[in-house]
Design a protein around this motif. Sequence first.
Motif, PDB file in Angstrom:
ATOM      1  N   GLU A  38      37.493  43.923  48.864  1.00  0.00           N
ATOM      2  CA  GLU A  38      37.059  45.177  49.462  1.00  0.00           C
ATOM      3  C   GLU A  38      37.964  46.324  49.015  1.00  0.00           C
ATOM      4  OE1 GLU A  38      34.645  47.613  52.073  1.00  0.00           O
ATOM      5  OE2 GLU A  38      34.408  45.862  50.783  1.00  0.00           O
ATOM      6  N   VAL A  39      39.267  46.059  48.941  1.00  0.00           N
ATOM      7  CA  VAL A  39      40.205  47.062  48.418  1.00  0.00           C
ATOM      8  C   VAL A  39      39.816  47.428  46.986  1.00  0.00           C
ATOM      9  CG1 VAL A  39      42.601  47.468  47.748  1.00  0.00           C
ATOM     10  CG2 VAL A  39      42.095  46.353  49.931  1.00  0.00           C
ATOM     11  N   ALA A  40      39.508  46.405  46.173  1.00  0.00           N
ATOM     12  CA  ALA A  40      39.126  46.642  44.778  1.00  0.00           C
ATOM     13  C   ALA A  40      37.829  47.449  44.683  1.00  0.00           C
ATOM     14  CB  ALA A  40      38.971  45.307  44.058  1.00  0.00           C
ATOM     15  N   ARG A  41      36.878  47.181  45.560  1.00  0.00           N
ATOM     16  CA  ARG A  41      35.610  47.920  45.538  1.00  0.00           C
ATOM     17  C   ARG A  41      35.842  49.418  45.727  1.00  0.00           C
ATOM     18  NH1 ARG A  41      32.372  50.396  49.125  1.00  0.00           N
ATOM     19  NH2 ARG A  41      33.617  49.752  50.927  1.00  0.00           N
ATOM     20  N   ILE A  42      36.687  49.750  46.693  1.00  0.00           N
ATOM     21  CA  ILE A  42      36.919  51.161  47.007  1.00  0.00           C
ATOM     22  C   ILE A  42      37.654  51.862  45.877  1.00  0.00           C
ATOM     23  CG2 ILE A  42      38.040  52.752  48.615  1.00  0.00           C
ATOM     24  CD1 ILE A  42      37.650  50.508  50.762  1.00  0.00           C
ATOM     25  N   ILE A  43      38.726  51.249  45.388  1.00  0.00           N
ATOM     26  CA  ILE A  43      39.523  51.936  44.368  1.00  0.00           C
ATOM     27  C   ILE A  43      38.806  51.970  43.020  1.00  0.00           C
ATOM     28  CG2 ILE A  43      40.904  49.928  43.614  1.00  0.00           C
ATOM     29  CD1 ILE A  43      43.294  51.945  43.523  1.00  0.00           C
ATOM     30  N   LYS A  44      38.011  50.972  42.727  1.00  0.00           N
ATOM     31  CA  LYS A  44      37.210  51.015  41.500  1.00  0.00           C
ATOM     32  C   LYS A  44      36.236  52.183  41.526  1.00  0.00           C
ATOM     33  CE  LYS A  44      36.981  46.221  39.789  1.00  0.00           C
ATOM     34  NZ  LYS A  44      36.093  45.045  39.622  1.00  0.00           N
ATOM     35  N   THR A  45      35.639  52.403  42.685  1.00  0.00           N
ATOM     36  CA  THR A  45      34.691  53.510  42.817  1.00  0.00           C
ATOM     37  C   THR A  45      35.392  54.852  42.652  1.00  0.00           C
ATOM     38  OG1 THR A  45      33.349  52.186  44.337  1.00  0.00           O
ATOM     39  CG2 THR A  45      32.964  54.562  44.315  1.00  0.00           C
ATOM     40  N   LEU A  46      36.522  55.025  43.320  1.00  0.00           N
ATOM     41  CA  LEU A  46      37.230  56.307  43.268  1.00  0.00           C
ATOM     42  C   LEU A  46      37.800  56.613  41.891  1.00  0.00           C
ATOM     43  CD1 LEU A  46      39.113  56.192  46.691  1.00  0.00           C
ATOM     44  CD2 LEU A  46      37.362  57.855  46.032  1.00  0.00           C
ATOM     45  N   PHE A  83      42.199  51.611  36.815  1.00  0.00           N
ATOM     46  CA  PHE A  83      42.156  50.436  37.694  1.00  0.00           C
ATOM     47  C   PHE A  83      42.807  49.211  37.052  1.00  0.00           C
ATOM     48  CE2 PHE A  83      39.998  46.466  38.834  1.00  0.00           C
ATOM     49  CZ  PHE A  83      40.302  46.403  40.191  1.00  0.00           C
ATOM     50  N   GLU A  84      42.568  49.025  35.772  1.00  0.00           N
ATOM     51  CA  GLU A  84      43.075  47.829  35.078  1.00  0.00           C
ATOM     52  C   GLU A  84      44.591  47.767  35.041  1.00  0.00           C
ATOM     53  OE1 GLU A  84      38.944  48.433  34.234  1.00  0.00           O
ATOM     54  OE2 GLU A  84      40.668  49.803  34.008  1.00  0.00           O
ATOM     55  N   SER A  85      45.257  48.897  35.280  1.00  0.00           N
ATOM     56  CA  SER A  85      46.724  48.912  35.243  1.00  0.00           C
ATOM     57  C   SER A  85      47.348  48.500  36.569  1.00  0.00           C
ATOM     58  CB  SER A  85      47.219  50.317  34.869  1.00  0.00           C
ATOM     59  OG  SER A  85      46.970  51.236  35.928  1.00  0.00           O
ATOM     60  N   LEU A  86      46.531  48.301  37.605  1.00  0.00           N
ATOM     61  CA  LEU A  86      47.050  48.038  38.939  1.00  0.00           C
ATOM     62  C   LEU A  86      47.219  46.554  39.219  1.00  0.00           C
ATOM     63  CD1 LEU A  86      44.941  50.630  40.972  1.00  0.00           C
ATOM     64  CD2 LEU A  86      47.097  50.975  39.755  1.00  0.00           C
ATOM     65  N   ASP A  87      48.113  46.261  40.134  1.00  0.00           N
ATOM     66  CA  ASP A  87      48.349  44.903  40.622  1.00  0.00           C
ATOM     67  C   ASP A  87      47.670  44.793  41.983  1.00  0.00           C
ATOM     68  OD1 ASP A  87      49.445  42.635  41.923  1.00  0.00           O
ATOM     69  OD2 ASP A  87      51.290  42.753  40.754  1.00  0.00           O
ATOM     70  N   MET A  88      46.453  44.233  41.992  1.00  0.00           N
ATOM     71  CA  MET A  88      45.667  44.245  43.217  1.00  0.00           C
ATOM     72  C   MET A  88      46.244  43.380  44.344  1.00  0.00           C
ATOM     73  SD  MET A  88      43.605  46.552  42.799  1.00  0.00           S
ATOM     74  CE  MET A  88      42.819  46.315  44.375  1.00  0.00           C
ATOM     75  N   PRO A  89      46.809  42.195  44.065  1.00  0.00           N
ATOM     76  CA  PRO A  89      47.449  41.449  45.165  1.00  0.00           C
ATOM     77  C   PRO A  89      48.571  42.247  45.824  1.00  0.00           C
ATOM     78  CG  PRO A  89      47.031  39.984  43.333  1.00  0.00           C
ATOM     79  CD  PRO A  89      46.734  41.383  42.825  1.00  0.00           C
ATOM     80  N   HIS A  90      49.405  42.894  44.991  1.00  0.00           N
ATOM     81  CA  HIS A  90      50.483  43.716  45.548  1.00  0.00           C
ATOM     82  C   HIS A  90      49.918  44.846  46.386  1.00  0.00           C
ATOM     83  CE1 HIS A  90      53.799  46.582  45.833  1.00  0.00           C
ATOM     84  NE2 HIS A  90      52.972  47.485  45.322  1.00  0.00           N
ATOM     85  N   MET A  91      48.938  45.570  45.844  1.00  0.00           N
ATOM     86  CA  MET A  91      48.390  46.712  46.564  1.00  0.00           C
ATOM     87  C   MET A  91      47.760  46.283  47.887  1.00  0.00           C
ATOM     88  SD  MET A  91      45.598  49.510  45.299  1.00  0.00           S
ATOM     89  CE  MET A  91      44.632  50.409  46.515  1.00  0.00           C
ATOM     90  N   THR A  92      47.014  45.195  47.864  1.00  0.00           N
ATOM     91  CA  THR A  92      46.398  44.700  49.095  1.00  0.00           C
ATOM     92  C   THR A  92      47.456  44.336  50.120  1.00  0.00           C
ATOM     93  OG1 THR A  92      44.544  43.835  47.798  1.00  0.00           O
ATOM     94  CG2 THR A  92      44.799  42.994  50.042  1.00  0.00           C
ATOM     95  N   ASN A  93      48.512  43.695  49.656  1.00  0.00           N
ATOM     96  CA  ASN A  93      49.594  43.326  50.580  1.00  0.00           C
ATOM     97  C   ASN A  93      50.336  44.548  51.102  1.00  0.00           C
ATOM     98  OD1 ASN A  93      49.258  40.552  50.765  1.00  0.00           O
ATOM     99  ND2 ASN A  93      50.448  40.152  48.915  1.00  0.00           N
ATOM    100  N   MET A  94      50.425  45.619  50.304  1.00  0.00           N
ATOM    101  CA  MET A  94      51.077  46.825  50.813  1.00  0.00           C
ATOM    102  C   MET A  94      50.249  47.481  51.910  1.00  0.00           C
ATOM    103  SD  MET A  94      53.943  46.746  49.631  1.00  0.00           S
ATOM    104  CE  MET A  94      54.295  47.960  50.868  1.00  0.00           C
ATOM    105  N   ILE A  95      48.929  47.414  51.800  1.00  0.00           N
ATOM    106  CA  ILE A  95      48.081  47.937  52.872  1.00  0.00           C
ATOM    107  C   ILE A  95      48.271  47.095  54.134  1.00  0.00           C
ATOM    108  CG2 ILE A  95      45.710  48.425  53.587  1.00  0.00           C
ATOM    109  CD1 ILE A  95      45.051  48.883  50.616  1.00  0.00           C
ATOM    110  N   LYS A  96      48.356  45.793  53.958  1.00  0.00           N
ATOM    111  CA  LYS A  96      48.633  44.914  55.097  1.00  0.00           C
ATOM    112  C   LYS A  96      50.001  45.238  55.698  1.00  0.00           C
ATOM    113  CE  LYS A  96      45.884  40.970  53.441  1.00  0.00           C
ATOM    114  NZ  LYS A  96      45.930  39.557  52.995  1.00  0.00           N
TER     115      LYS A  96
END
Length: 429
Positions: free
Chosen positions: A27-35, A391-404
Amino acid sequence: MRKIFTVIFTSFITFHGFSQAGIKENEVARIIKTLSADDMMGRRTFTPGIEKASLFLQNEFKRIGLKPLTGLTSFEQKFNMYSLKPQQAAVSLNNTTIENDKYFFVTAKESLSWTDPSKVSVFYVNENDNLRKAYGEIKKKNLDAIVLVNPKHQKMFANYKRYLGSGSMSESVGKGESQLFVLADSSQLSSIKVALKNSVETLPLANVAGMIPGKRTNEYLVFSGHYDHLGYQKAVEGDSIANGADDDASGTTAVVTLADYYKKLGKPERTLIFVCFTAEEIGGYGSQYFSKQLNPDEIVAMFNIEMIGKPSKFGANSAFITGFERSDFGTFLQEAVKGTNYSFHPDPYTEQNLFYRSDNATLARLGVPAHSISSDQIDIDKLYHSVNDEFESLDMPHMTNMIKAIAVGSKPMVDGKVTPKRVNKAEVD
């Protein structure tokens, strides 16, 4: 025994914030991919791209079930700014004409005409003065002024002129005082002849904001990020779109995700505001307008989220807090995530003045414990403000965990259990 162990283990998980199961990476990826998609055209202020991003965010807030801010009927917090650009200008000091590259105006007036040196204040920025500090102090004085800047500051003066000399943005026209900055060796002013004529253009802007009303209707927590970016830049290998995935689609994504998370938890103790600011990249005008719509004394804290898409210098699942020493906001976050795999740290890049370079600064100047949370390694980040911030430059597990981590860290404040001390306004430039 097994039942008791299960209860204890479950309590441990809940206490330490591992119950943030509602914050999903997909879900995090869906939002940031769109933006950060190419069809957002880099989300530059005053372009169709940022209008498209605004509509997407409004729809997300509607999907989540947020309410518009008090007094509004939609999630758009609309306001106007005014662009003033010099059309005609002439400056003569001590009967000497000053060349165009050696002066600039800071004004919200459509026109100026000064001929009497006794009617304006005069300030001197000497060779050993700090021009940035002097500029800030002079602006605070709210005086019509001519500022004579020693030529030793020529390089920084040129930077200021490049930023301010081609025009300025203002929230009103005709109000306030004006300043003329001149690169001059002289420290005496016997005669002046100053004339300026600006063109004025009205420019509409809008923050995207929603809220979850709490039990305490006059205690607010603000979660924010900016949704504008740079638009188009010089092409690199055929790509000219500055997508702004980390800056700051990552922070905006966190705001949306946290709004969704907290809405599902039911009515909070304190009222929660989720705002995506416009115009951060061109002067922080969205946050400046927002700050005037609320009583700052009722804002308990601001979680401004800025570039959390990649691991910090402290490793994955870690972030730093700007202005850490200015309140105990950061200490409360550290305490809340203790025992988890998340961590918050003081800003390691104090020389970069990051505390003043994002939307938290406006509310901090009003005494609010307003801090930015970031994990960007700003000193070595080669993607910052480039067409490669994708988007491809991001670390999605890290970003998701930072939101948590922000969800865990903010929970005691949301629940009204802790209240950070106020920022000392006298210590904020």
